[in-house]
Structure formats: structure tokens, C-alpha cells
Write an enzyme that holds these catalytic residues in place. Structure first.
Site, PDB file in Angstrom:
ATOM      1  CG  ASN A   8      38.790  50.979 152.591  1.00  0.00           C
ATOM      2  OD1 ASN A   8      39.134  52.122 152.928  1.00  0.00           O
ATOM      3  ND2 ASN A   8      39.527  49.902 152.825  1.00  0.00           N
ATOM      4  CG  HIS A  21      41.566  46.833 155.294  1.00  0.00           C
ATOM      5  ND1 HIS A  21      42.746  46.614 154.613  1.00  0.00           N
ATOM      6  CD2 HIS A  21      40.587  46.878 154.369  1.00  0.00           C
ATOM      7  CE1 HIS A  21      42.460  46.539 153.309  1.00  0.00           C
ATOM      8  NE2 HIS A  21      41.168  46.703 153.137  1.00  0.00           N
ATOM      9  CE  LYS A  70      41.868  49.332 150.004  1.00  0.00           C
ATOM     10  NZ  LYS A  70      42.579  48.171 149.493  1.00  0.00           N
ATOM     11  CD  GLU A  89      45.096  47.980 152.157  1.00  0.00           C
ATOM     12  OE1 GLU A  89      44.620  49.066 152.540  1.00  0.00           O
ATOM     13  OE2 GLU A  89      44.790  47.462 151.061  1.00  0.00           O
TER      14      GLU A  89
END
Ligand code: 13P
Length: 249
Positions: A9, A97, A11, A99
Site C-alpha cells: 500500500n 483502511h 498510500k 486512515e
């Protein structure tokens, strides 16, 4: 289907030059991994077409970091549908996720709808669950991950559990350098498997949170840990490759 799997990931990191360099590094060596796990990279949405084109024909697959909860098309400004991601070359989509949950207010119910929409578009949702440090300290870990997973199963129908990948990512271990011990992670993975009914033996469950080349072996050696969802270490070709090697069969 349950299998060894490593997904990176990225991000909100990267640009076109970084994609070229990182994928050149990964693709130069990935074929030398014996009995490789399934492998995917999950770039920011705008880089997906470039990534998909570069990895075509290799063992590396592509995922998206999120997917719209609505199927079809329509007036959903800022969203990207599962069908669009699929057409761009994605096989996977992260949903829930931590986040997204913490910074963008995504509820359990919304995460469930996103998982359902991903399935509808032929994507495999990677369903992220995990507790905060406060919740762990209050002995709520199992309750939290159970609630998060059951919300997804309620949306998709328990019969679709087989079509999901689950990622256990304790929030306190993400980007902190503080990994769950293999035993701590295994305990939660085993619990998550009990929540999957008859699909339990068939579901891939990843661990995420400060996985690095030097702790991947110990984590992936646990019975119910099938691989990893990797953040920071997936941005370095040598680290990502070493983690993939650790997940080889
Ligand atoms: P780190 O590996 O950087 O801790 O990130 C984990 C993560 O959130 C992957 O989705």
C-alpha cells in the site's frame, strides 16, 4: 482462495518517476522468487494506469486504495467506481483502511457498502480491520475487529466471505515501527478466522503494521498469517522483494 499474498500500500506517495524506478527494481528480480506468493502494489489512483501498464505480463498485480460505495455511474463527485478501477487494470481494492476510518470518517456500514460495490465490479476487496492502542489496552481488540468484519459480512452476505481478503492492521502498529509480536497477531488472526464460518479455511488473512524485511519471516511463519499488507517498506524495491521472499511457499 487462501494463499500466500503480499500487497504494498503506497498510500499518498509517488509520482511518475518514482513508479518507473520502483517497478524497474521490483520487476528486475521478482521472477527469481521461487514459489512466489501472490503479489500486488496499491498506488494512488492517478498512478494506477501507469503501474498497470508497467506490470502487465508480470507476477505483480494492481490494487486501488479505495473504491466508491455506489455501483454504476452517477453524480458522485470525487469518487472512482469499481468498474473504472477494474478497467484501469485493478484486481483488488482496499476498503476500510484505518486512515480512511480515522481521518475521513468512514463508518463500518460505509466500509461494508464499499466491499459490496468492489465485489459487484469483479474486484477482490481487501478488508482492513484493527484496533487502536486505547481499545487494545481496554481489552476490546476482539470486539472491535469482530464488529468491523461483521459489518462487511452483513453488507456482502456471509456467503461472499470466500471472496474477501482480510487484513488485520492494529492501528498502533501502523507507521510506528512498533510491530505486533507474531503471537499477538496470530491470536487476532485465529479469532478472525472463527468469524468466517464455513469459509474460514479458504480466506487469506494478511497482517499489516510496520512489516519489514527483518520481521516478515517470523510473522508469516504463524499458522493463520498468510502474508502482509505493507506500507513504508513497500516503497523500497529491495525491502518489498525481501518481504515477498519471506512469504514464498
Ligand atoms: P506501515 O507498514 O508503514 O506500518 O503501514 C501499514 C499499512 O497501513 C498498510 O496498509
Amino acid at each position: 482462495m487462501r494463499r500466500n499474498f503480499v500487497a504494498g500500500n503506497w498510500k499518498m506517495h509517488g509520482n511518475r518517476a518514482m513508479v518507473r524506478e520502483l517497478l524497474d527494481g521490483i520487476l528486475a528480480e521478482v521472477d527469481q522468487i521461487e514459489a512466489p506468493p501472490a503479489m500486488a502494489v496499491i498506488p494512488p489512483a492517478i498512478l494506477i494506469p501507469q503501474v498497470a501498464e508497467r506490470v502487465a505480463g508480470s507476477a505483480i498485480e494492481v490494487g486501488a486504495q479505495n473504491v466508491c460505495d455506489q455501483e454504476g455511474e452517477g453524480a458522485f463527485t470525487g469518487e472512482i467506481s469499481g468498474a473504472m478501477l477494474q478497467e484501469a487494470g485493478c484486481r483488488y481494492a482496499l476498503v476500510g483502511h484505518s486512515e480512511r476510518r480515522a481521518l475521513y470518517g468512514e463508518s463500518d456500514a460505509l466500509v461494508g457498502q464499499r466491499a459490496l460495490a468492489a465485489l459487484g465490479a469483479g474486484l477482490t476487496p481487501i478488508v482492513c480491520v484493527g484496533e487502536t492502542l486505547e481499545e487494545r489496552d481496554a481489552d476490546q481488540t476482539e470486539g472491535v475487529v469482530q464488529r468491523q468484519l461483521q459489518a462487511v459480512l452483513a453488507a456482502t452476505g456471509a456467503d461472499r466471505a470466500r471472496d474477501l481478503v482480510i487484513a488485520y492492521e492494529p492501528v498502533w502498529a501502523i507507521g510506528t515501527g512498533r510491530t505486533a509480536t507474531p503471537e499477538q497477531a496470530q491470536a487476532v488472526h485465529a479469532f478472525l478466522r472463527t468469524q468466517l464460518g464455513s469459509a474460514a479455511p479458504d480466506v487469506t488473512i494478511l497482517y499489516g503494521g510496520s512489516v519489514k524485511a527483518d520481521n516478515a519471516d517470523a510473522l508469516f511463519g504463524m499458522d493463520d498469517i498468510d502474508g502482509g499488507l505493507i506500507g513504508g517498506a513497500s516503497l523500497k524495491a529491495d525491502q518489498f522483494l525481501a518481504i515477498c521472499r519471506a512469504a514464498a511457499a
